[in-house]
Design an enzyme around this catalytic site. Structure first.
Site, PDB file in Angstrom:
ATOM      1  N   CYS A   1      12.378   8.007 -13.935  1.00 38.23           N
ATOM      2  CA  CYS A   1      11.915   9.037 -14.856  1.00 38.23           C
ATOM      3  C   CYS A   1      10.391   9.057 -14.907  1.00 38.23           C
ATOM      4  O   CYS A   1       9.758   8.009 -14.878  1.00 38.23           O
ATOM      5  CB  CYS A   1      12.434   8.738 -16.250  1.00 38.23           C
TER       6      CYS A   1
ATOM      7  N   GLN B   1       7.127  -1.789   3.850  1.00 35.36           N
ATOM      8  CA  GLN B   1       6.398  -0.665   3.245  1.00 35.36           C
ATOM      9  C   GLN B   1       7.274   0.581   3.307  1.00 35.36           C
ATOM     10  O   GLN B   1       6.883   1.641   2.820  1.00 35.36           O
ATOM     11  CB  GLN B   1       5.098  -0.394   4.009  1.00 35.36           C
TER      12      GLN B   1
ATOM     13  N   HIS C   1       6.573  -0.226  -1.451  1.00 33.61           N
ATOM     14  CA  HIS C   1       6.257   1.167  -1.789  1.00 33.61           C
ATOM     15  C   HIS C   1       7.446   1.895  -2.377  1.00 33.61           C
ATOM     16  O   HIS C   1       7.515   3.125  -2.323  1.00 33.61           O
ATOM     17  CB  HIS C   1       5.751   1.906  -0.534  1.00 33.61           C
TER      18      HIS C   1
HETATM   19  P1  NAD Z   1      -5.583   3.377  -2.662  1.00 33.31           P
HETATM   20  O1  NAD Z   1      -6.724   4.137  -2.084  1.00 33.31           O
HETATM   21  O2  NAD Z   1      -5.091   3.718  -4.030  1.00 33.31           O
HETATM   22  O3  NAD Z   1      -5.895   1.827  -2.535  1.00 33.31           O
HETATM   23  C1  NAD Z   1      -4.808   0.958  -2.858  1.00 33.31           C
HETATM   24  C2  NAD Z   1      -5.437  -0.293  -3.441  1.00 33.31           C
HETATM   25  O4  NAD Z   1      -5.829  -1.132  -2.339  1.00 33.31           O
HETATM   26  C3  NAD Z   1      -6.675  -0.048  -4.275  1.00 33.31           C
HETATM   27  O5  NAD Z   1      -6.614  -0.913  -5.408  1.00 33.31           O
HETATM   28  C4  NAD Z   1      -7.805  -0.473  -3.325  1.00 33.31           C
HETATM   29  O6  NAD Z   1      -8.903  -1.014  -4.043  1.00 33.31           O
HETATM   30  C5  NAD Z   1      -7.145  -1.597  -2.572  1.00 33.31           C
HETATM   31  N1  NAD Z   1      -7.826  -1.836  -1.303  1.00 33.31           N
HETATM   32  C6  NAD Z   1      -8.420  -0.921  -0.515  1.00 33.31           C
HETATM   33  N2  NAD Z   1      -8.973  -1.539   0.563  1.00 33.31           N
HETATM   34  C7  NAD Z   1      -8.687  -2.860   0.448  1.00 33.31           C
HETATM   35  C8  NAD Z   1      -8.987  -4.012   1.229  1.00 33.31           C
HETATM   36  N3  NAD Z   1      -9.730  -3.950   2.363  1.00 33.31           N
HETATM   37  N4  NAD Z   1      -8.511  -5.214   0.812  1.00 33.31           N
HETATM   38  C9  NAD Z   1      -7.789  -5.301  -0.326  1.00 33.31           C
HETATM   39  N5  NAD Z   1      -7.495  -4.264  -1.123  1.00 33.31           N
HETATM   40  C10 NAD Z   1      -7.949  -3.053  -0.716  1.00 33.31           C
HETATM   41  O7  NAD Z   1      -4.323   3.446  -1.666  1.00 33.31           O
HETATM   42  P2  NAD Z   1      -3.718   4.775  -1.175  1.00 33.31           P
HETATM   43  O8  NAD Z   1      -3.919   4.813   0.298  1.00 33.31           O
HETATM   44  O9  NAD Z   1      -4.274   5.906  -1.983  1.00 33.31           O
HETATM   45  O10 NAD Z   1      -2.163   4.605  -1.514  1.00 33.31           O
HETATM   46  C11 NAD Z   1      -1.795   3.863  -2.668  1.00 33.31           C
HETATM   47  C12 NAD Z   1      -0.455   3.314  -2.369  1.00 33.31           C
HETATM   48  O11 NAD Z   1       0.495   4.394  -2.190  1.00 33.31           O
HETATM   49  C13 NAD Z   1      -0.507   2.535  -1.061  1.00 33.31           C
HETATM   50  O12 NAD Z   1       0.185   1.350  -1.208  1.00 33.31           O
HETATM   51  C14 NAD Z   1       0.210   3.475  -0.101  1.00 33.31           C
HETATM   52  O13 NAD Z   1       0.863   2.751   0.899  1.00 33.31           O
HETATM   53  C15 NAD Z   1       1.228   4.132  -1.026  1.00 33.31           C
HETATM   54  N6  NAD Z   1       1.741   5.355  -0.399  1.00 33.31           N
HETATM   55  C16 NAD Z   1       3.080   5.521  -0.339  1.00 33.31           C
HETATM   56  C17 NAD Z   1       3.578   6.663   0.260  1.00 33.31           C
HETATM   57  C18 NAD Z   1       5.048   6.853   0.377  1.00 33.31           C
HETATM   58  O14 NAD Z   1       5.503   7.958   0.633  1.00 33.31           O
HETATM   59  N7  NAD Z   1       5.793   5.766   0.199  1.00 33.31           N
HETATM   60  C19 NAD Z   1       2.733   7.633   0.778  1.00 33.31           C
HETATM   61  C20 NAD Z   1       1.371   7.395   0.700  1.00 33.31           C
HETATM   62  C21 NAD Z   1       0.860   6.244   0.105  1.00 33.31           C
HETATM   63  N1  APR Z   2       8.155   0.043  17.248  1.00 33.48           N
HETATM   64  C1  APR Z   2       7.123  -0.607  16.655  1.00 33.48           C
HETATM   65  N2  APR Z   2       6.037   0.015  16.173  1.00 33.48           N
HETATM   66  C2  APR Z   2       5.972   1.344  16.313  1.00 33.48           C
HETATM   67  C3  APR Z   2       7.000   2.100  16.921  1.00 33.48           C
HETATM   68  C4  APR Z   2       8.129   1.393  17.393  1.00 33.48           C
HETATM   69  N3  APR Z   2       9.151   2.027  17.990  1.00 33.48           N
HETATM   70  N4  APR Z   2       6.637   3.416  16.903  1.00 33.48           N
HETATM   71  C5  APR Z   2       5.431   3.468  16.282  1.00 33.48           C
HETATM   72  N5  APR Z   2       5.030   2.224  15.952  1.00 33.48           N
HETATM   73  C6  APR Z   2       3.804   1.818  15.264  1.00 33.48           C
HETATM   74  C7  APR Z   2       2.619   2.733  15.488  1.00 33.48           C
HETATM   75  O1  APR Z   2       1.882   2.259  16.606  1.00 33.48           O
HETATM   76  C8  APR Z   2       1.848   2.520  14.175  1.00 33.48           C
HETATM   77  O2  APR Z   2       0.967   1.416  14.295  1.00 33.48           O
HETATM   78  O3  APR Z   2       4.122   1.902  13.890  1.00 33.48           O
HETATM   79  C9  APR Z   2       2.932   2.167  13.159  1.00 33.48           C
HETATM   80  C10 APR Z   2       3.212   3.287  12.174  1.00 33.48           C
HETATM   81  O4  APR Z   2       2.083   3.328  11.350  1.00 33.48           O
HETATM   82  P1  APR Z   2       2.091   4.335  10.096  1.00 33.48           P
HETATM   83  O5  APR Z   2       2.680   5.615  10.503  1.00 33.48           O
HETATM   84  O6  APR Z   2       0.688   4.268   9.529  1.00 33.48           O
HETATM   85  O7  APR Z   2       3.102   3.659   9.084  1.00 33.48           O
HETATM   86  P2  APR Z   2       2.789   2.485   8.070  1.00 33.48           P
HETATM   87  O8  APR Z   2       1.891   1.467   8.693  1.00 33.48           O
HETATM   88  O9  APR Z   2       4.117   2.034   7.573  1.00 33.48           O
HETATM   89  O10 APR Z   2       2.015   3.217   6.851  1.00 33.48           O
HETATM   90  C11 APR Z   2       1.738   2.367   5.694  1.00 33.48           C
HETATM   91  O11 APR Z   2       0.964   4.211   4.350  1.00 33.48           O
HETATM   92  O12 APR Z   2       1.433   6.452   4.127  1.00 33.48           O
HETATM   93  C12 APR Z   2       1.526   5.208   3.504  1.00 33.48           C
HETATM   94  O13 APR Z   2       3.023   4.279   2.000  1.00 33.48           O
HETATM   95  C13 APR Z   2       2.944   4.853   3.262  1.00 33.48           C
HETATM   96  O14 APR Z   2       4.174   2.872   3.725  1.00 33.48           O
HETATM   97  C14 APR Z   2       3.246   3.802   4.279  1.00 33.48           C
HETATM   98  C15 APR Z   2       1.909   3.154   4.435  1.00 33.48           C
END
Ligand code: NAD
Ligand code: APR
Length: 282
Positions: A128, A102, A120
Site C-alpha cells: 500500500c 537485485q 530491490h
Molecule cells: P540513488 O541515486 O538513490 O542512490 C542510492 C544510494 O546509494 C544513495 O544513498 C547513494 O548515496 C548511495 N550511493 C551512491 N553511490 C555510492 C557509492 N559509490 N558507494 C556507496 N553508496 C553509494 O540510487 P538510484 O539509482 O536512484 O536507485 C535507488 C534504488 O532503486 C537503487 O537501489 C536501484 O537499484 C533501485 N531501482 C530499482 C528499480 C526496479 O525496478 N527494481 C529500478 C530502478 C532503480
Molecule cells: N549472463 C550473465 N550476465 C549477463 C547476461 C547473461 N546471460 N546477459 C547480460 N548480462 C550482464 C550484462 O553484461 C550486464 O552487466 O548482466 C548485466 C545487466 O546489468 P543491468 O541491466 O544494469 O542490470 P542490474 O545490474 O541488475 O541493474 C541493477 O539497477 O535499474 C536498477 O534496480 C534496478 O536491480 C536493478 C539495478
C-alpha cells in the site's frame, strides 16, 4: 571440464559459506529483459524517470502500474534458466549459501532457491502507498507461489487498449492500480524505485552474509547501482574470493579474483558441477 582456474576451483570447493549476488543478467536467458544491455535493456526502450520512480507513480499511476503488470506477465511466462537451477544446486551442496538478488522476478524461488534476499523488492509483493509495513498482495495471481495471500479489489478489469499510444510503453497498457481492501490506499508495485532507500533488513542481511562468506559469486550485474553494488566490495574487503560471471566487463572487475567472461546459464552449471565433484570426493 572446470571453467575455473585450478586455484579458484579449489577455493570454491573448500567454501563453507557462499554468497551468490545476482542482477538482471541472471534472468536474461529466461527471456526477461535486462536494464542496461544495449539491445534489450528495458531503460533503452522506456524512460526510467517516467516509470520507476515515486514521482512517476504519483503523476500517472495507471501508466506505472500497467508497466509493472506487463513486467509481471513477462516473468510469469518465463522459466528459470539453467543458471537459476545451478544456483539452487549450489545451495543444496553448500548449505550456508545465501542468494542476494537485485532482481524483482521470482525465478530464483521457482528454481528452488529457499529464501533469496530481494534488495530491490519483488514484482509479486505489491504494497500500500499508505503504509509500507502492510503488504497489499493479490490473491488471484496464483501463478506465482511467491505471491502472498492478501486481498484487494481488482480494478484492473480487462483494460481497454490505451487511447494515447505515445504515452505508454510499447508493450504496456494503462491499468488503474487496485485499492487495498484493508485501508483503501492505492496499491503500488513492491519494488525499490530510483531515489528510494532499499529495505533496511534486506540490505543488513546481505551485508552480513557478504562479510561472513568465503566466496562471493557476482552474476549478471553491471555493478553500477548503489548501494547494491557495494555488496561484492564488502565481501572482497572481508577477504572473500570474489568470482564474477558476466559476458561483459563491469566496474566490479577490479574487485574480482576471477572473471569468467560467460553467461549465467553457460557458466553456473559448470561451477555447480565443480562443487558436486568435490562433494563426491569428500
Ligand atoms: P540513488 O541515486 O538513490 O542512490 C542510492 C544510494 O546509494 C544513495 O544513498 C547513494 O548515496 C548511495 N550511493 C551512491 N553511490 C555510492 C557509492 N559509490 N558507494 C556507496 N553508496 C553509494 O540510487 P538510484 O539509482 O536512484 O536507485 C535507488 C534504488 O532503486 C537503487 O537501489 C536501484 O537499484 C533501485 N531501482 C530499482 C528499480 C526496479 O525496478 N527494481 C529500478 C530502478 C532503480
Ligand atoms: N549472463 C550473465 N550476465 C549477463 C547476461 C547473461 N546471460 N546477459 C547480460 N548480462 C550482464 C550484462 O553484461 C550486464 O552487466 O548482466 C548485466 C545487466 O546489468 P543491468 O541491466 O544494469 O542490470 P542490474 O545490474 O541488475 O541493474 C541493477 O539497477 O535499474 C536498477 O534496480 C534496478 O536491480 C536493478 C539495478
Amino acid at each position: 571440464e572446470s571453467v575455473l582456474p585450478a586455484g579458484a576451483a579449489e577455493l570454491l570447493g573448500q567454501a563453507r559459506r557462499i554468497v551468490v549476488f545476482t542482477g538482471a543478467g541472471m534472468s536474461a536467458e529466461s527471456g526477461v529483459p535486462t536494464f542496461r544491455d544495449d539491445l534489450t535493456g528495458l531503460w533503452a526502450q522506456f524512460d526510467a524517470e517516467r516509470l520507476a520512480t515515486p514521482e512517476a507513480f504519483a503523476a500517472d499511476p495507471d501508466l506505472v502500474w500497467g508497466w509493472y503488470e506487463w513486467r509481471r506477465a513477462r516473468v510469469r511466462q518465463a522459466q528459470p534458466n539453467p543458471g537459476h537451477l545451478a544456483v539452487a544446486a549450489i545451495e543444496e551442496l553448500v548449505p550456508e549459501t545465501v542468494v542476494v538478488t537485485q532482481n524483482v522476478d521470482d525465478l530464483h524461488e521457482r528454481a528452488g532457491s529457499r529464501a533469496p534476499i530481494h534488495l530491490h523488492g519483488s514484482l509479486f509483493a505489491p504494497r500500500c502507498v499508505g503504509d509500507a509495513a502492510h503488504p497489499a498482495a493479490f490473491p488471484d495471481v496464483a501463478t506465482s507461489q511467491s505471491a502472498e495471500s492478501g486481498e484487494w479489489q481488482d480494478q484492473s478489469a480487462e483494460p481497454e487498449k490505451a487511447t494515447d499510444k505515445s504515452a505508454e510503453p510499447d508493450e504496456g497498457r494503462r491499468i488503474a492500480p487496485p485499492c487495498c481492501t484493508r485501508c483503501g490506499a492505492l496499491v503500488r508495485p513492491g519494488v525499490v524505485w530510483f531515489g528510494e532507500a532499499l529495505p533496511e533488513a534486506a540490505l543488513a542481511a546481505a551485508v552480513e552474509a557478504a562479510t561472513a562468506c568465503d566466496v562471493l559469486l557476482t552474476v549478471g550485474t553491471s555493478g553500477v547501482v548503489y548501494p547494491a553494488a557495494e555488496i561484492p566490495r564488502v565481501a572482497a574487503r572481508a577477504g572473500a574470493v570474489v568470482i564474477q560471471v558476466n559476458p561483459e566487463p563491469t566496474p566490479l572487475d577490479g574487485v574480482c579474483d576471477v572473471n569468467l567472461r560467460g553467461t549465467a546459464a553457460g557458466v553456473l552449471p559448470a561451477l555447480a558441477a565443480t562443487l558436486q565433484s568435490v562433494a563426491e570426493e569428500a
